[in-house]
Design a protein around this motif. Structure first.
Motif: not given
Length: 523
Positions: A209-217, A263-267
């Motif tokens: 999970l440390e590799e996830v960027e960006p982290r916020e949604l 995060i990239t495609f939340p929908k």
């Protein structure tokens, strides 16, 4: 554009030209002798492409120069000068509307014009309609097996016979009843809906999970962005507790891939569940991310399975989705679409039906686009009239014998609206009338006459090309697709079934039968 042609078409053309026969009128028909895939029917496809190729028919200066280099050295220069003047201004083409159901030995395309040009068009038209009709028919079989409600996705670009085969497969499988394609070029060129999310390589590229960027949604309704990896991990503990599976068995790299994609495609979040273990990793990780998205106001759009017993796994996945939906009070969760892929064949669809499944979307690649059960439709293009005289190819094999003369083709329907016979009549014969008994001779039973009385009569061919131009508006791809589905739905189930169908009768009129007998006797 020079025609797609075999060299023997040009050598025959030279023979006609040298004998002064090149301008005499001729007619040819395009048909197949046996229905593909051991079924009873095919779908007409590729007609529009064939018509466009006729409109563009020309020999350029470079075409003529090349032909000079490959034709026998005895070929007269004047012939090449003549080729440079050729076009299709004297050609007339009639055909069944694209998407129509067609049966063995019934001409679905007729060409009239000068003998030399009619002969030159043979390979071009065969090339453009044979594979198109084959793959449309193959797609129609998948649609019939899947039923009307299942979503079908063509995903054969990487398996097809080159880019041309791939584009044709995408286009004509859509006509046959597929809903989507993975092929973005086909989507751009033909307007076919395009679908696709992630593959195993995306999931395998993450380890933590440390590799996830960006982290916020941010929530869908707006507000402060949320740390989605942390939220998903908290949901993973709750999901694993519900499913009674150890949290440590859920791969964190897979969870990271799902979170990053969400995060990239939340929908448009879809999870591919089988990179590691569906039950212990893929499914818990997906549910955790989907529930985290739900908490922020988003809905996941589906899951995909790509290996193993797909029918059984779909039932297990649905059970978990229902459990999560009920336990966490998320009603839409139990209806998340389940998609499957992995070398899907007709046999696969039969197994899904027999075993019962919870599958909503099926992706088909190799077994659709390469048509492995029958790689060629076997269309033929035969002269039926030259200089006003009907001509006949006679052979000991009745199936390979041609039906002479220029013809009108009718489809006879019963009182329930089902077609029950196709009838070939000589062009000069009056049209048959509804409610009037017709004396016919069914092919394969030419020694016997029978009578039929149709409730409705449909003339199958329309004239699409005249004076070098397409003379009828060509339907859109969606209109062709809809016509194909209507055509299939009208067939009686005994003729539509995919295995051991009842043979569909194709017949000739009494007058055409007499002409056939006369030409046979004279040979």
């Amino acid at each position: 554009m020079a025609p797609l042609a075999d060299l023997y078409q040009l050598t025959m053309a030279y023979g006609h030209w040298r004998a002064g026969r090149h301008h005499i009128p001729a007619a040819a028909e395009l048909f197949f002798r046996r229905a593909p895939f051991q079924g009873g029917f095919a779908l007409v496809a590729g007609v529009a492409e064939g018509l466009r190729s006729l409109r563009a028919f020309r020999f350029s200066a470079t075409d003529v120069a090349y032909l000079r280099s490959v034709m026998p050295t005895t070929t007269e220069d004047a012939f090449f000068d003549y080729l440079a003047t050729l076009d299709t201004s004297e050609v007339t083409v009639s055909a069944m509307p694209e998407g129509s159901v067609v049966f063995p030995r019934v001409p679905f395309l007729q060409v009239k014009g000068p003998l030399l040009v009619v002969q030159l068009l043979e390979t071009t038209l065969l090339c453009l309609v044979s594979y198109a009709s084959l793959v449309a028919t193959n797609a129609a079989r998948f649609r019939l097996l899947a039923g009307p409600d299942m979503k079908l996705m063509e995903m054969g670009l990487r398996r097809a016979q080159g880019p041309d085969g791939a584009l044709s497969a995408s286009k004509y499988s859509y006509i046959g009843g597929f809903d989507f394609t993975s092929n973005i070029l086909a989507g751009k060129l033909f307007g076919i809906p395009v679908r696709g999310t992630i593959a195993h390589s995306f999931i395998m590229s993450f380890t933590s999970l440390e590799e996830v960027e960006p982290r916020e949604l941010p929530p869908l309704a707006g507000g402060q962005p949320v740390d989605l990896p942390a939220l998903a991990e908290s949901w993973l503990g709750r999901v694993c507790e519900l499913l009674q599976t150890p949290t440590k068995k859920a791969k964190r790299g897979e969870l990271a891939a799902f979170v990053s994609y969400a995060i990239t495609f939340p929908k448009d979040f879809q999870g591919l569940l089988d990179t590691y273990c569906v039950k212990r990793s893929g499914l818990p990780n997906f549910c955790a991310v989907a529930l985290a998205l739900h908490q922020l106001g988003y809905k996941a759009i589906g899951v995909r399975l790509d290996s193993g017993d797909l029918a059984q796994q779909s039932k297990e996945v649905r059970k978990v989705l229902r459990a999560c939906g009920a336990h966490f009070q998320v009603p839409w969760f139990e209806k998340i679409p389940i998609a499957v892929s992995n070398d899907i064949s007709e046999q696969s669809l039969e197994e899904f039906s027999r075993e019962g499944s919870e599958i909503d979307v099926i992706g088909v690649g190799t077994n659709l686009v390469t048509c492995p059960l029958q790689p060629s439709l076997g269309c033929v293009y035969k002269l039926v009239e030259v200089n006003g005289s009907p001509c006949l190819k006679l052979t000991e094999d009745e199936e390979k014998m041609t039906i002479p003369g220029t013809k009108t083709i009718y489809r006879l329907h019963d009182a329930d609206g089902h077609p029950f016979m196709d009838l070939m009549a000589l062009e000069e014969e009056p049209s048959p009338s509804v409610g009037q008994e017709l004396v016919v001779h069914v092919l394969g039973q030419l020694g016997e006459a029978s009578t039929v009385m149709p409730t409705t009569i449909e003339r199958l061919h329309q004239t699409y090309f005249r004076d070098g131009q397409i003379c009828e508006p060509l339907p859109s791809l969606l209109e062709v697709r809809n016509h194909a589905q209507v055509s299939l739905s009208q067939l009686h189930h005994t003729h539509r079934r995919l295995y051991e169908p009842q043979p569909y009768p194709v017949a000739v009129t009494e007058k055409l039968h007499c002409l056939l007998a006369e030409l046979q006797a004279a040979t």
